[in-house]
Design a protein around this motif. Structure first.
Motif, short mmCIF file in Angstrom:
data_model
loop_
_atom_site.label_atom_id
_atom_site.label_comp_id
_atom_site.label_asym_id
_atom_site.label_seq_id
_atom_site.Cartn_x
_atom_site.Cartn_y
_atom_site.Cartn_z
N TRP A 86 0.86 -1.18 0.00
CA TRP A 86 0.00 0.00 0.00
C TRP A 86 0.90 1.23 0.00
N GLN A 87 0.34 2.37 -0.37
CA GLN A 87 1.11 3.60 -0.52
C GLN A 87 1.70 4.08 0.79
N GLY A 88 1.00 3.89 1.90
CA GLY A 88 1.48 4.35 3.19
C GLY A 88 1.13 5.80 3.46
N GLU A 89 1.44 6.25 4.66
CA GLU A 89 1.13 7.62 5.08
C GLU A 89 2.23 8.15 5.98
N ALA A 90 2.30 9.46 6.04
CA ALA A 90 3.20 10.13 6.98
C ALA A 90 2.34 10.86 8.00
N THR A 91 2.80 10.88 9.25
CA THR A 91 2.15 11.64 10.31
C THR A 91 3.16 12.65 10.82
N LEU A 92 2.78 13.92 10.78
CA LEU A 92 3.67 15.00 11.18
C LEU A 92 3.09 15.77 12.36
N ALA A 93 3.97 16.26 13.23
CA ALA A 93 3.53 17.06 14.38
C ALA A 93 3.82 18.53 14.12
N PHE A 94 2.84 19.38 14.45
CA PHE A 94 2.95 20.82 14.30
C PHE A 94 2.58 21.49 15.62
N LEU A 95 3.30 22.55 15.96
CA LEU A 95 2.97 23.37 17.12
C LEU A 95 2.20 24.58 16.60
N LEU A 96 0.95 24.73 17.05
CA LEU A 96 0.11 25.85 16.66
C LEU A 96 0.04 26.80 17.84
N LYS A 97 0.38 28.07 17.59
CA LYS A 97 0.41 29.06 18.68
C LYS A 97 -0.38 30.29 18.30
N GLU A 98 -1.06 30.82 19.30
CA GLU A 98 -1.75 32.10 19.21
C GLU A 98 -1.02 33.03 20.19
N PRO A 99 0.09 33.65 19.73
CA PRO A 99 0.97 34.40 20.64
C PRO A 99 0.28 35.48 21.46
N GLY A 100 -0.67 36.20 20.86
CA GLY A 100 -1.35 37.28 21.56
C GLY A 100 -2.14 36.82 22.77
N ARG A 101 -2.64 35.61 22.72
CA ARG A 101 -3.42 35.06 23.84
C ARG A 101 -2.62 34.10 24.69
N GLY A 102 -1.43 33.73 24.22
CA GLY A 102 -0.61 32.79 24.97
C GLY A 102 -1.11 31.36 24.88
N GLU A 103 -1.93 31.06 23.89
CA GLU A 103 -2.48 29.71 23.71
C GLU A 103 -1.63 28.94 22.72
N SER A 104 -1.55 27.62 22.94
CA SER A 104 -0.85 26.76 21.97
C SER A 104 -1.36 25.34 22.09
N THR A 105 -1.15 24.58 21.04
CA THR A 105 -1.49 23.16 21.02
C THR A 105 -0.60 22.46 20.02
N THR A 106 -0.46 21.18 20.18
CA THR A 106 0.27 20.37 19.20
C THR A 106 -0.75 19.56 18.42
N ALA A 107 -0.60 19.54 17.10
CA ALA A 107 -1.52 18.79 16.24
C ALA A 107 -0.72 17.81 15.40
N GLU A 108 -1.25 16.60 15.27
CA GLU A 108 -0.66 15.60 14.38
C GLU A 108 -1.54 15.52 13.14
N LEU A 109 -0.94 15.81 11.99
CA LEU A 109 -1.66 15.78 10.72
C LEU A 109 -1.10 14.65 9.86
N HIS A 110 -1.98 14.06 9.04
CA HIS A 110 -1.65 12.86 8.29
C HIS A 110 -1.71 13.13 6.79
N SER A 111 -0.82 12.48 6.05
CA SER A 111 -0.78 12.69 4.60
C SER A 111 -1.87 11.92 3.86
N GLY A 112 -2.54 11.02 4.53
CA GLY A 112 -3.61 10.24 3.92
C GLY A 112 -4.75 10.04 4.90
N PRO A 113 -5.86 9.51 4.43
CA PRO A 113 -7.05 9.42 5.27
C PRO A 113 -7.13 8.20 6.18
#
Length: 144
Positions: free
Chosen positions: A86-113
């Protein structure tokens, strides 16, 4: 050859094939909060694609939002020259930040469904993984 032995052999082969294509086996670097400074910040217009290198951050124009490409979490994509089931998938981690509010989260996004979401919402924005380079060193995201 009987069917149970054939199925067991096929399963073992699939496990080895997927493991050989993993980010750990490929020796990809891990970048994270303790990995030191990244290679810089780029300015990204909302609604357009932006390509980030590992550790690089995009500051979204007109929004209180930054997106940093942290690391390759998993990568089972078929490498050049390999034969895969099968083709396979990649899973990547991103840090999303809202600097003005001091909020952040980490999201894992996938190259396939198959294993998870390609996009997430944060700070009234949508972050979508568009593509991943063959070696996982660059990721293209669309922030809208």
């Amino acid at each position: 050859m009987d069917l149970p032995r054939f199925v067991a052999g096929l399963f073992a082969f699939a496990v080895v094939t997927v493991g050989a294509g993993s980010s750990v086996a490929a020796g990809l670097p891990a970048a994270g909060p303790g990995a030191g400074p990244g290679p810089g910040t780029v300015s990204a217009p909302a609604g357009h694609d932006v390509t980030l290198r590992l550790g690089q951050e995009a500051a979204v124009q007109g929004k209180d939002l930054t997106v940093r490409y942290l690391r390759v979490v998993a990568d089972s994509r078929c490498r050049a020259g390999m034969q895969c089931f099968w083709q396979g998938e990649a899973t990547l981690a991103f840090l999303l930040k809202e600097p003005g509010r001091g909020e952040s989260t980490t999201a894992e996004l996938h190259s396939g469904p198959r294993t998870g979401p390609r996009a997430t919402s944060f700070a009234a924005s949508r972050v979508e993984l568009v593509s991943v380079s063959e070696d996982g060193g660059e990721a293209t995201v669309r922030i809208s």
